[in-house]
Design a protein around this motif. Structure first.
Motif, PDB file in Angstrom:
ATOM      1  N   GLY A 150      -6.959  11.631   9.052  1.00 15.74           N
ATOM      2  CA  GLY A 150      -8.178  11.005   9.544  1.00 15.74           C
ATOM      3  C   GLY A 150      -8.414   9.619   8.989  1.00 15.74           C
ATOM      4  O   GLY A 150      -9.551   9.115   9.022  1.00 15.74           O
ATOM      5  N   LEU A 151      -7.348   8.955   8.512  1.00 17.01           N
ATOM      6  CA  LEU A 151      -7.500   7.659   7.853  1.00 17.01           C
ATOM      7  C   LEU A 151      -7.071   6.474   8.714  1.00 17.01           C
ATOM      8  O   LEU A 151      -7.465   5.332   8.443  1.00 17.01           O
ATOM      9  N   LEU A 152      -6.256   6.720   9.734  1.00 14.66           N
ATOM     10  CA  LEU A 152      -5.652   5.600  10.455  1.00 14.66           C
ATOM     11  C   LEU A 152      -6.703   4.765  11.194  1.00 14.66           C
ATOM     12  O   LEU A 152      -6.724   3.532  11.075  1.00 14.66           O
ATOM     13  N   LYS A 153      -7.558   5.420  11.953  1.00 13.89           N
ATOM     14  CA  LYS A 153      -8.541   4.666  12.734  1.00 13.89           C
ATOM     15  C   LYS A 153      -9.486   3.861  11.832  1.00 13.89           C
ATOM     16  O   LYS A 153      -9.671   2.651  12.071  1.00 13.89           O
ATOM     17  N   PRO A 154     -10.097   4.473  10.799  1.00 14.76           N
ATOM     18  CA  PRO A 154     -10.974   3.651   9.945  1.00 14.76           C
ATOM     19  C   PRO A 154     -10.219   2.537   9.216  1.00 14.76           C
ATOM     20  O   PRO A 154     -10.762   1.451   9.026  1.00 14.76           O
ATOM     21  N   PHE A 155      -8.971   2.793   8.827  1.00 18.72           N
ATOM     22  CA  PHE A 155      -8.186   1.754   8.151  1.00 18.72           C
ATOM     23  C   PHE A 155      -7.971   0.565   9.087  1.00 18.72           C
ATOM     24  O   PHE A 155      -8.197  -0.591   8.713  1.00 18.72           O
ATOM     25  N   MET A 156      -7.528   0.847  10.319  1.00 17.21           N
ATOM     26  CA  MET A 156      -7.231  -0.223  11.272  1.00 17.21           C
ATOM     27  C   MET A 156      -8.487  -0.972  11.701  1.00 17.21           C
ATOM     28  O   MET A 156      -8.507  -2.211  11.744  1.00 17.21           O
ATOM     29  N   THR A 157      -9.547  -0.242  12.020  1.00 16.80           N
ATOM     30  CA  THR A 157     -10.766  -0.913  12.500  1.00 16.80           C
ATOM     31  C   THR A 157     -11.401  -1.760  11.397  1.00 16.80           C
ATOM     32  O   THR A 157     -11.905  -2.855  11.654  1.00 16.80           O
ATOM     33  N   THR A 158     -11.355  -1.269  10.160  1.00 15.16           N
ATOM     34  CA  THR A 158     -11.925  -2.035   9.048  1.00 15.16           C
ATOM     35  C   THR A 158     -11.163  -3.334   8.844  1.00 15.16           C
ATOM     36  O   THR A 158     -11.775  -4.401   8.649  1.00 15.16           O
ATOM     37  N   VAL A 191      -9.492  -4.273   3.420  1.00 13.26           N
ATOM     38  CA  VAL A 191      -8.509  -3.197   3.312  1.00 13.26           C
ATOM     39  C   VAL A 191      -9.212  -1.954   2.778  1.00 13.26           C
ATOM     40  O   VAL A 191      -9.717  -1.952   1.646  1.00 13.26           O
ATOM     41  N   LEU A 192      -9.253  -0.932   3.586  1.00 14.90           N
ATOM     42  CA  LEU A 192      -9.936   0.306   3.226  1.00 14.90           C
ATOM     43  C   LEU A 192      -9.177   1.025   2.108  1.00 14.90           C
ATOM     44  O   LEU A 192      -7.958   1.208   2.189  1.00 14.90           O
ATOM     45  N   GLN A 193      -9.878   1.394   1.078  1.00 20.91           N
ATOM     46  CA  GLN A 193      -9.275   2.192   0.013  1.00 20.91           C
ATOM     47  C   GLN A 193      -9.164   3.641   0.483  1.00 20.91           C
ATOM     48  O   GLN A 193     -10.157   4.238   0.912  1.00 20.91           O
ATOM     49  N   MET A 194      -7.973   4.188   0.416  1.00 20.58           N
ATOM     50  CA  MET A 194      -7.729   5.515   0.996  1.00 20.58           C
ATOM     51  C   MET A 194      -7.519   6.570  -0.088  1.00 20.58           C
ATOM     52  O   MET A 194      -6.805   6.328  -1.073  1.00 20.58           O
ATOM     53  N   ILE A 219       0.864  -1.181   0.000  1.00 23.36           N
ATOM     54  CA  ILE A 219       0.000   0.000   0.000  1.00 23.36           C
ATOM     55  C   ILE A 219       0.899   1.229   0.000  1.00 23.36           C
ATOM     56  O   ILE A 219       1.531   1.569   1.005  1.00 23.36           O
ATOM     57  N   GLU A 220       0.983   1.896  -1.150  1.00 23.93           N
ATOM     58  CA  GLU A 220       1.891   3.029  -1.314  1.00 23.93           C
ATOM     59  C   GLU A 220       1.188   4.331  -0.954  1.00 23.93           C
ATOM     60  O   GLU A 220       0.068   4.593  -1.401  1.00 23.93           O
ATOM     61  N   LEU A 221       1.870   5.137  -0.144  1.00 26.58           N
ATOM     62  CA  LEU A 221       1.395   6.476   0.195  1.00 26.58           C
ATOM     63  C   LEU A 221       2.507   7.464  -0.149  1.00 26.58           C
ATOM     64  O   LEU A 221       3.347   7.800   0.690  1.00 26.58           O
TER      65      LEU A 221
END
Length: 557
Positions: free
Chosen positions: A453-461, A468-471, A436-438
């Motif tokens: 604001g992406l870390l919590k939804p990514f981890m919980t999902t 794997v949440l698409q960011m 997953i490239e950022l």
């Protein structure tokens, strides 16, 4: 005829353990007088003995006058003795051997000795020649044996999960009073005393430096037998292993019986600490997180607060600063964690050094791995000068247990060290890894995700749903993105462009990457006066000059 040591209706010596001291008698080298002199004394006393045998000397006839023959080794086992390995040749310190020769001393000695034993009997332990170990030797020995014994002149904790055992050497100048004092201390402290003997010379014989007389040994055995078994329990290494296994099961059962939330230190040793946290409500999720740099041997650390706040159970693995997890082996980790992890859906999580640890240890408990910018700066591929003297003693990722699940690898593809580490070390072990490239999110990619604001939804999902949440990356208002673009421009020697990007980053907020980069770019452009002003401002805002390269300090200060 004397009964074999420990014979009777049922030995079940682990059931005789109720928290009292333990004592183990070990005899190094496999000398013939261990068989001829020490063994009959142990039979008379009905006290277990461990013969630590140099394997090669059992099959070379040049040694048969001084060392035990294959028949004598086998007969000693029949009579109740446990056999331990004392290496294949005992010619060199193991720390001086390359990996191939080290493997031979550990593994071939075990094969030779096992071939002399009854089918149901194994070789539990390794007594290190010359008692010299380092991290590489210790990890190799622990992977092959349940216990590794050295000198050390220390007592051992009975409840510890450490497989490294210390012992007290008994030599010709060791007095009976000294030995009985060690025994008394073990009783008082309820510790495990391991005694290291070598030769045992019959009455009237001449003693060498490492010998004791049969009279001394007989007196020690008599002293132990004069004490209640409720005070001190004689055991061999197999007995001690079973006692420890029972202790761990009881400890785990007590933990599960305790009301939630609860906390238990699973293991603490030089270099690391492992702590288990049960949340206030039951959950089927266990997240194991690993400390990065800088770190200390604490009970909580990277990710702990977040993990526990989500209601998941948690194990935090802390590493002592500047050890890079080199003191923790796969075997030690698995021994501490696997029985707990078996009841959960398990995740291993870390950033940078912690991400490396998640990849290295996570497979041993079949965890789903989340690794952000993995790197271990002690590894020769990306070695930093400050770790040059530490040495790298872990196996490669291709040589350790793999998880059944493809790991998630989050990283900035413009960060060269992490990208090289992933390409050359991670992908050979996990070619199916989800990369997953950022771009331009920096080395602290998780921190950047948090700010977006992406870390919590990514981890919980991922943890709750295995998805794997698409960011969508939104750079606005984040200083890291221009700072990282400035870093790339600087490495490409585009100093004017780099300076502009660093200053753009600092206009958003102060950050060490932008501040340090601005100073370096000014120097490269020959603007030393501005660089001096900038470094003063950097120290004021950062609170120190941490993050400023030495060459910059030397030039400006």
């Amino acid at each position: 005829m004397t009964n074999p040591i420990g014979s009777g209706a049922s030995r079940m010596i682990e059931d005789a353990y109720h928290g009292q001291a333990l004592i183990t008698f070990t005899y190094d080298d496999g000398r013939r007088n261990n068989y001829e002199v020490a063994l009959p004394l142990h039979e008379d006393a009905q006290i277990p003995a461990v013969f630590s045998v140099i394997a090669e000397r059992t099959r070379d006839r040049v040694y048969e006058n001084k060392f035990m023959t294959p028949f004598e080794v086998s007969d000693a086992v029949r009579r109740g003795v446990e056999i331990s390995s004392h290496s294949l040749t005992h010619r060199s310190r193991l720390t001086d051997l390359d990996d191939g020769l080290l493997h031979a001393e550990l593994e071939q000695s075990k094969e030779v000795l096992t071939s002399l034993l009854p089918r149901e009997t194994g070789v539990e332990s390794f007594c290190v020649p010359f008692s010299k170990v380092d991290n590489r030797v210790l990890e190799a020995a622990i992977s092959a044996y349940n216990f590794v014994r050295i000198d050390g002149k220390k007592m051992n904790s009975i409840s510890s999960r450490s497989r490294l055992l210390n012992s007290y050497p008994v030599r010709c100048d060791t007095t009976l009073d000294e030995i009985t004092e060690w025994i008394d201390v073990a009783i008082q402290e309820r510790r495990w005393l391991v005694l290291m003997f070598h030769g045992v010379v019959a009455e009237g014989g001449e003693l060498s430096k490492y010998d004791v007389s049969s009279e001394t040994l007989s007196a020690v055995l008599h002293y132990v037998n004069s004490l209640s078994r409720e005070k001190i329990l004689p055991v061999n290494f197999a007995d001690a292993r079973r006692i420890r296994e029972r202790f761990r099961k009881e400890e785990h059962a007590k933990l599960l019986a305790n009301p939630r939330p609860s906390e238990l230190v699973l293991d603490e040793a030089p270099g690391y600490k492992i702590t288990y946290h049960r949340n206030s409500t039951p959950t089927d999720k266990l997240v194991i997180s690993f400390g990065g740099l800088p770190s200390k041997k604490t009970q909580t650390g990277f990710g702990s607060k977040f993990i526990l706040n989500q209601g998941w159970d948690h194990i935090f693995v802390a590493q002592e600063e500047m050890t890079q997890y080199q003191h923790l082996s796969i075997e030690q980790f698995r021994e501490n964690v696997s029985s707990i992890a078996a009841a959960y859906d398990v995740f291993a999580y870390g950033s940078s050094l912690g991400a490396y640890a998640a990849l290295y240890f996570g497979g041993s408990v079949n965890a789903r791995i989340i690794a952000a910018a993995p790197k271990n700066s002690a590894h020769p591929l990306v070695l930093q000068k400050r770790f040059a003297d530490l040495g790298f003693h872990h196996r490669e990722l291709t040589e350790v247990p793999r998880s059944d699940y493809a790991p998630l690898i989050l990283f900035d593809p413009h960060r060269r060290d992490e990208t090289k580490f992933i390409r050359k070390l991670v992908l050979p072990a996990y070619p199916e890894a989800n990369l997953i490239e950022l771009p331009y999110a920096g080395h602290t990619v998780l921190e950047t995700m948090k700010h977006m604001g992406l870390l919590k939804p990514f981890m919980t999902t991922y943890i709750e749903e295995h998805d794997v949440l698409q960011m969508e990356i939104v750079e606005d208002g984040l200083a890291v993105f221009p700072a990282e673009r400035g870093r790339e421009a600087y490495l490409e020697r585009e100093y004017e462009r780099a300076l502009g990007l660093f200053q753009q980053s600092l206009d958003i907020e102060f950050n060490s990457e932008g501040g340090s980069g601005e100073i370096k770019a000014l120097l490269k452009l020959g603007r030393a006066h501005e660089a001096k002003i900038a470094i003063v401002k950097y120290e004021e805002q950062n609170g120190s000059l941490r993050g400023i390269p030495e060459w910059v300090k030397q030039e400006l200060l």
